[in-house]
Design a protein around this motif. Structure first.
Motif, PDB file in Angstrom:
ATOM      1  N   GLY A  73       0.834  -0.828   0.180  1.00 52.74           N
ATOM      2  CA  GLY A  73       0.089   0.122  -0.057  1.00 52.74           C
ATOM      3  C   GLY A  73       0.973   1.353   0.220  1.00 52.74           C
ATOM      4  O   GLY A  73       0.193   2.653  -0.416  1.00 52.74           O
ATOM      5  N   HIS A  74       2.100   1.426  -0.374  1.00 50.92           N
ATOM      6  CA  HIS A  74       2.698   2.710  -0.143  1.00 50.92           C
ATOM      7  C   HIS A  74       4.229   2.761  -1.565  1.00 50.92           C
ATOM      8  O   HIS A  74       5.173   3.416  -1.187  1.00 50.92           O
ATOM      9  CB  HIS A  74       3.558   2.443   1.490  1.00 50.92           C
ATOM     10  N   LEU A  75       3.793   1.589  -2.302  1.00 48.46           N
ATOM     11  CA  LEU A  75       4.062   1.395  -3.555  1.00 48.46           C
ATOM     12  C   LEU A  75       3.691   2.502  -4.376  1.00 48.46           C
ATOM     13  O   LEU A  75       2.881   2.972  -3.538  1.00 48.46           O
ATOM     14  CB  LEU A  75       5.066   0.354  -4.049  1.00 48.46           C
ATOM     15  N   PRO A  76       4.342   3.911  -5.173  1.00 49.93           N
ATOM     16  CA  PRO A  76       4.409   4.123  -5.821  1.00 49.93           C
ATOM     17  C   PRO A  76       3.413   3.590  -7.575  1.00 49.93           C
ATOM     18  O   PRO A  76       4.106   2.362  -7.386  1.00 49.93           O
ATOM     19  CB  PRO A  76       5.610   5.209  -6.769  1.00 49.93           C
ATOM     20  N   ASP A  77       1.919   3.795  -8.613  1.00 54.85           N
ATOM     21  CA  ASP A  77       1.477   3.553  -9.051  1.00 54.85           C
ATOM     22  C   ASP A  77       2.343   3.440 -10.037  1.00 54.85           C
ATOM     23  O   ASP A  77       3.755   3.923 -10.098  1.00 54.85           O
ATOM     24  CB  ASP A  77       0.361   4.023  -9.656  1.00 54.85           C
ATOM     25  N   PRO A  78       2.476   2.066 -11.006  1.00 50.39           N
ATOM     26  CA  PRO A  78       3.100   2.206 -12.321  1.00 50.39           C
ATOM     27  C   PRO A  78       3.278   3.448 -12.647  1.00 50.39           C
ATOM     28  O   PRO A  78       4.260   4.155 -13.663  1.00 50.39           O
ATOM     29  CB  PRO A  78       2.639   1.190 -12.930  1.00 50.39           C
ATOM     30  N   VAL A  79       2.366   4.182 -13.434  1.00 45.00           N
ATOM     31  CA  VAL A  79       2.305   4.850 -13.717  1.00 45.00           C
ATOM     32  C   VAL A  79       2.750   6.176 -13.496  1.00 45.00           C
ATOM     33  O   VAL A  79       3.630   6.857 -14.416  1.00 45.00           O
ATOM     34  CB  VAL A  79       0.684   6.032 -14.489  1.00 45.00           C
ATOM     35  N   ALA A  80       3.215   7.011 -12.276  1.00 51.69           N
ATOM     36  CA  ALA A  80       4.145   7.730 -11.543  1.00 51.69           C
ATOM     37  C   ALA A  80       5.552   6.703 -11.629  1.00 51.69           C
ATOM     38  O   ALA A  80       6.439   7.908 -11.693  1.00 51.69           O
ATOM     39  CB  ALA A  80       3.617   7.526  -9.992  1.00 51.69           C
ATOM     40  N   THR A  81       5.739   5.652 -10.996  1.00 50.74           N
ATOM     41  CA  THR A  81       6.966   5.405 -11.925  1.00 50.74           C
ATOM     42  C   THR A  81       7.874   5.840 -12.824  1.00 50.74           C
ATOM     43  O   THR A  81       8.580   5.549 -13.461  1.00 50.74           O
ATOM     44  CB  THR A  81       7.098   3.773 -11.068  1.00 50.74           C
ATOM     45  N   GLU A  82       6.806   4.788 -13.946  1.00 48.02           N
ATOM     46  CA  GLU A  82       7.016   5.324 -15.337  1.00 48.02           C
ATOM     47  C   GLU A  82       7.370   6.669 -15.794  1.00 48.02           C
ATOM     48  O   GLU A  82       8.356   7.031 -16.602  1.00 48.02           O
ATOM     49  CB  GLU A  82       5.943   4.783 -16.585  1.00 48.02           C
ATOM     50  N   THR A  83       6.348   7.749 -15.041  1.00 45.29           N
ATOM     51  CA  THR A  83       6.291   9.322 -15.407  1.00 45.29           C
ATOM     52  C   THR A  83       7.818   9.651 -14.894  1.00 45.29           C
ATOM     53  O   THR A  83       8.474  10.717 -15.432  1.00 45.29           O
ATOM     54  CB  THR A  83       5.460   9.447 -14.354  1.00 45.29           C
ATOM     55  N   LEU A  84       7.975   8.906 -13.607  1.00 43.66           N
ATOM     56  CA  LEU A  84       9.712   9.841 -12.835  1.00 43.66           C
ATOM     57  C   LEU A  84      10.875   9.226 -14.445  1.00 43.66           C
ATOM     58  O   LEU A  84      11.746  10.104 -13.669  1.00 43.66           O
ATOM     59  CB  LEU A  84       9.715   9.004 -11.363  1.00 43.66           C
ATOM     60  N   ILE A  85      10.704   8.024 -14.093  1.00 44.71           N
ATOM     61  CA  ILE A  85      11.573   7.271 -15.336  1.00 44.71           C
ATOM     62  C   ILE A  85      11.313   8.244 -16.514  1.00 44.71           C
ATOM     63  O   ILE A  85      12.717   8.376 -16.540  1.00 44.71           O
ATOM     64  CB  ILE A  85      11.698   5.872 -15.662  1.00 44.71           C
ATOM     65  N   ARG A  86      10.820   8.385 -17.270  1.00 45.28           N
ATOM     66  CA  ARG A  86      10.938   8.562 -18.533  1.00 45.28           C
ATOM     67  C   ARG A  86      11.403  10.909 -18.014  1.00 45.28           C
ATOM     68  O   ARG A  86      11.400  11.148 -19.219  1.00 45.28           O
ATOM     69  CB  ARG A  86       9.256   8.863 -19.542  1.00 45.28           C
ATOM     70  N   GLY A  87      10.697  11.536 -17.177  1.00 47.82           N
ATOM     71  CA  GLY A  87      10.569  12.419 -17.453  1.00 47.82           C
ATOM     72  C   GLY A  87      11.972  13.159 -16.260  1.00 47.82           C
ATOM     73  O   GLY A  87      12.362  14.598 -16.186  1.00 47.82           O
ATOM     74  N   ARG A  88      12.697  12.402 -16.594  1.00 55.73           N
ATOM     75  CA  ARG A  88      14.707  12.435 -15.773  1.00 55.73           C
ATOM     76  C   ARG A  88      15.184  13.036 -16.591  1.00 55.73           C
ATOM     77  O   ARG A  88      14.762  13.145 -17.778  1.00 55.73           O
ATOM     78  CB  ARG A  88      15.073  11.379 -15.436  1.00 55.73           C
ATOM     79  N   ARG A  89      15.398  14.268 -16.672  1.00 56.95           N
ATOM     80  CA  ARG A  89      16.654  15.367 -17.424  1.00 56.95           C
ATOM     81  C   ARG A  89      17.487  15.770 -16.338  1.00 56.95           C
ATOM     82  O   ARG A  89      18.053  16.114 -15.316  1.00 56.95           O
ATOM     83  CB  ARG A  89      15.698  16.658 -17.436  1.00 56.95           C
ATOM     84  N   ALA A  90      18.693  15.591 -17.427  1.00 60.71           N
ATOM     85  CA  ALA A  90      19.698  16.345 -16.718  1.00 60.71           C
ATOM     86  C   ALA A  90      19.955  18.187 -17.032  1.00 60.71           C
ATOM     87  O   ALA A  90      19.354  18.754 -17.881  1.00 60.71           O
ATOM     88  CB  ALA A  90      21.098  16.253 -18.183  1.00 60.71           C
ATOM     89  N   VAL A  91      19.989  18.141 -16.030  1.00 64.18           N
ATOM     90  CA  VAL A  91      19.447  19.991 -14.960  1.00 64.18           C
ATOM     91  C   VAL A  91      20.982  20.486 -15.710  1.00 64.18           C
ATOM     92  O   VAL A  91      22.046  20.038 -14.935  1.00 64.18           O
ATOM     93  CB  VAL A  91      18.413  19.970 -13.994  1.00 64.18           C
ATOM     94  N   ARG A  92      20.931  21.754 -16.606  1.00 65.92           N
ATOM     95  CA  ARG A  92      21.598  22.593 -16.279  1.00 65.92           C
ATOM     96  C   ARG A  92      21.405  23.871 -16.094  1.00 65.92           C
ATOM     97  O   ARG A  92      22.391  25.067 -17.037  1.00 65.92           O
ATOM     98  CB  ARG A  92      22.718  22.485 -18.102  1.00 65.92           C
ATOM     99  N   ARG A  93      20.672  24.117 -15.353  1.00 62.75           N
ATOM    100  CA  ARG A  93      20.397  26.086 -14.347  1.00 62.75           C
ATOM    101  C   ARG A  93      20.140  25.968 -13.264  1.00 62.75           C
ATOM    102  O   ARG A  93      18.933  24.881 -13.199  1.00 62.75           O
ATOM    103  CB  ARG A  93      19.354  25.969 -15.736  1.00 62.75           C
ATOM    104  N   TYR A  94      20.839  26.445 -12.305  1.00 62.87           N
ATOM    105  CA  TYR A  94      20.493  26.098 -10.601  1.00 62.87           C
ATOM    106  C   TYR A  94      20.610  27.539 -10.059  1.00 62.87           C
ATOM    107  O   TYR A  94      20.588  28.331 -10.378  1.00 62.87           O
ATOM    108  CB  TYR A  94      21.262  24.817 -10.022  1.00 62.87           C
ATOM    109  N   ARG A  95      19.192  26.784  -9.146  1.00 63.68           N
ATOM    110  CA  ARG A  95      19.691  28.291  -7.595  1.00 63.68           C
ATOM    111  C   ARG A  95      20.255  28.467  -7.665  1.00 63.68           C
ATOM    112  O   ARG A  95      20.872  27.559  -6.948  1.00 63.68           O
ATOM    113  CB  ARG A  95      17.783  28.066  -7.181  1.00 63.68           C
ATOM    114  N   GLU A  96      21.089  29.640  -6.962  1.00 65.28           N
ATOM    115  CA  GLU A  96      21.976  29.958  -6.938  1.00 65.28           C
ATOM    116  C   GLU A  96      21.855  29.456  -4.850  1.00 65.28           C
ATOM    117  O   GLU A  96      21.908  30.982  -3.972  1.00 65.28           O
ATOM    118  CB  GLU A  96      22.476  30.898  -6.482  1.00 65.28           C
TER     119      GLU A  96
END
Length: 273
Positions: A73-96
């Motif tokens: 009952g505490h694991l992320p659902d498959p859609v949320a997990t897929e979105t996290l993996i597919r949505g991961r980006r290499a970030v090259r702009r950061y807040r100071e």
């Protein structure tokens, strides 16, 4: 000592812990699980017995089941997990801004649960936890790179640093850390079974969890090369043991950019046997 203990009031004698023990050292003689003293050295230290017990009756190494997070009952659902993996980006702009120390520690404590070869669990997380330290390291590395370029150039295979150095000198583009306030370098002893894969798996765990809580990351190959290959004396200054293999470096922090959707890559290249 394994400190393997059974709560006899909870234990049902189902034998699940013994059946799931990869080392096969748990005995069910007398109906209650136990580990004979002469078998203790065979323990993998995986805690499968604690994790698998349906009655929460097993404790080991001083770890008790009530201290663990429940899974059903505490694991992320498959859609949320897929979105996290597919949505991961290499970030090259950061807040100071720096991450809060407690928050940073939580990121690392979660990442350290990554699997490792033969359950070695010997990855070392070397962290730069302050943006001012990152700026100082960046300025030092840029000066070193400039000096190297002027005194004979870069080693064979690393000539491409000349292009990035020019970007810094002409446009102040921070190609080394992308302006991130933090850096994580994961290393492991060279004598363990799989030092480099262990480091990469730990960094992947770190990245996915960081992204799930709004922290941006970028796999920092240029910083890895600068620290490990161009200026290896920095390893000691950063506290990386001499016998360690550096798996990779990752810059991270709160992103100054938000992505709105996943990208669309070609299907996986698959060969079924």
């Amino acid at each position: 000592m394994l400190n393997f203990n059974i709560d006899r009031q909870k234990c049902t004698g189902c034998g699940t812990c013994a059946a799931d023990c990869p080392a096969g050292i748990i005995s069910l003689e007398g109906g209650t699980p136990s580990i004979p003293a002469d078998r203790e050295k065979g323990c993998y230290r995986c805690q499968h017995c604690l994790a698998v017990c349906p009655a929460a009756a097993v404790s080991i190494f001083g770890c008790r089941p009530e201290q663990s997070l429940p899974l059903p009952g505490h694991l992320p659902d498959p859609v949320a997990t897929e979105t996290l993996i597919r949505g991961r980006r290499a970030v090259r702009r950061y807040r100071e801004e720096n991450l809060e120390p407690e928050f940073l520690r939580r990121l690392l404590d979660v990442a350290c649960h990554a699997p490792s070869g033969m359950n070695a669990r010997q990855c070392r997380f070397t962290v730069i936890d302050d943006r001012a330290k990152m700026v100082a390291l960046r300025d030092e590395l840029m000066a070193r790179l400039s000096g190297m370029a002027q005194s004979g150039g870069f080693p064979a295979g690393l000539e491409f640093f000349q292009f990035f150095l020019a970007q810094w000198e002409e446009k102040r583009v921070d190609f080394l850390f992308r302006g991130a306030p933090h850096l994580l370098v994961v290393s492991a002893p060279q004598e363990i079974a799989t030092p480099t894969p262990d480091c990469l798996i730990a960094l992947t765990n770190f990245e996915l969890y960081a992204n799930s809580v709004g922290i941006g990351t970028v796999w920092d190959g240029l910083a890895t090369l600068a620290i490990n290959d161009l200026f290896p004396e920095l390893r000691g200054r950063l506290g990386i043991p001499a016998n360690h293999v550096i798996g990779y470096a990752m810059a991270f922090g709160r992103p100054a950019v938000q992505y709105a959707r996943t990208t669309q890559h070609a299907p996986a290249e698959v060969h079924f046997v």
